[in-house]
Design an enzyme around this catalytic site. Structure first.
Site, PDB file in Angstrom:
ATOM      1  N   CYS A  77     -22.589  20.306  -0.750  1.00 28.44           N
ATOM      2  CA  CYS A  77     -21.020  19.226  -0.342  1.00 28.44           C
ATOM      3  C   CYS A  77     -22.089  17.727   0.295  1.00 28.44           C
ATOM      4  O   CYS A  77     -22.869  17.287  -0.323  1.00 28.44           O
ATOM      5  CB  CYS A  77     -20.633  19.810   1.237  1.00 28.44           C
ATOM      6  SG  CYS A  77     -19.480  18.555   1.716  1.00 28.44           S
ATOM      7  N   HIS A 178     -17.378  23.600  -1.824  1.00 28.60           N
ATOM      8  CA  HIS A 178     -17.463  24.763  -1.039  1.00 28.60           C
ATOM      9  C   HIS A 178     -18.102  25.990  -1.262  1.00 28.60           C
ATOM     10  O   HIS A 178     -17.060  26.630  -1.511  1.00 28.60           O
ATOM     11  CB  HIS A 178     -17.281  24.841   0.497  1.00 28.60           C
ATOM     12  CG  HIS A 178     -17.381  23.386   1.182  1.00 28.60           C
ATOM     13  ND1 HIS A 178     -18.343  23.591   2.575  1.00 28.60           N
ATOM     14  CD2 HIS A 178     -17.020  22.088   1.077  1.00 28.60           C
ATOM     15  CE1 HIS A 178     -18.866  22.087   2.712  1.00 28.60           C
ATOM     16  NE2 HIS A 178     -17.211  22.063   2.335  1.00 28.60           N
ATOM     17  N   GLU A 180     -19.090  28.346  -0.178  1.00 27.87           N
ATOM     18  CA  GLU A 180     -19.091  29.691   1.151  1.00 27.87           C
ATOM     19  C   GLU A 180     -17.884  29.390   1.264  1.00 27.87           C
ATOM     20  O   GLU A 180     -16.729  30.381   1.999  1.00 27.87           O
ATOM     21  CB  GLU A 180     -20.008  29.407   2.056  1.00 27.87           C
ATOM     22  CG  GLU A 180     -19.516  28.169   2.815  1.00 27.87           C
ATOM     23  CD  GLU A 180     -19.927  27.040   2.021  1.00 27.87           C
ATOM     24  OE1 GLU A 180     -19.631  25.713   3.177  1.00 27.87           O
ATOM     25  OE2 GLU A 180     -19.660  27.175   1.179  1.00 27.87           O
TER      26      GLU A 180
END
EC number: 4.3.2.10
Length: 196
Positions: A77, A178, A180
């Site tokens: 990001c 992202h 994650e």
């Protein structure tokens, strides 16, 4: 495996750490130059504002260090945007690893919301980050600034217009989305990075 997550004044570092733990990796979160240089893999995550963050990185010499790392490095990001040449966010010079400037989304239609937030598809170009993937996968985005398509583009997403969802140059990898927060797809991307 020795994995280091760069510690600096940006959010989202803990969620990256938790995602790595789910993969069985105990990463160290650090700003220590010796530890970062010795790591097998380095992750440069971030949620924040480009100008303020670059100022912080310069004060501690972290801007120089990131450009000198020789092991695989993954920017996420804001981390990806700061690896570029210049950002319109704060009109600030960045690290220059990727020779492209970061721009701000401009809505063309009423339904085009900024920031670009939520799930969207990526079309990848065969980078090692996407090993074992179908050509099109869904991942999670939250961003108001984007990286235009360029020679280092490793994946493309279309929102308002096509832009770089991932970049790759030498030992540097980066995702605008992202991993994650992208469920099983994101975990596979992180695992592919760890397997490099």
């Amino acid at each position: 495996m020795n994995v280091a997550v760069i510690k600096y004044n940006a959010g989202n570092i803990r969620s990256v750490d938790y995602a790595l733990r789910r993969l069985g990796v105990e990463a160290v979160i650090t700003a220590d130059e010796t530890v970062l240089r010795a790591a097998d893999k380095v992750i440069f995550p971030g949620v924040g504002e480009a100008e303020t963050t670059m100022d912080f990185l310069r004060v501690g010499g972290m801007d120089r260090l990131i450009k000198e790392l020789r092991q695989p490095v993954l920017g996420i990001c804001l981390g990806m945007q700061l690896m570029c040449r210049h950002s319109k966010e704060g009109n600030t010079d960045c690290l220059g690893i990727f020779d492209v400037d970061v721009k701000r989304f401009v809505s063309r239609r009423h339904e085009d919301k900024v920031p670009h937030m939520g799930w969207n598809t990526i079309m990848h170009t065969g980078s090692a980050l996407f090993k074992g993937f179908t050509k099109e996968e869904f991942v999670y985005f939250v961003h108001s600034y984007y990286v235009p398509l360029n020679d280092c583009t490793a994946a493309v997403t279309d929102y308002i217009f096509p832009f770089s969802a991932a970049l790759h140059k030498d030992n540097y990898y980066a995702t605008q989305f992202h991993p994650e927060k992208s469920g099983s797809v994101g975990e596979r991307i992180l695992q592919n990075f760890l397997d490099l």
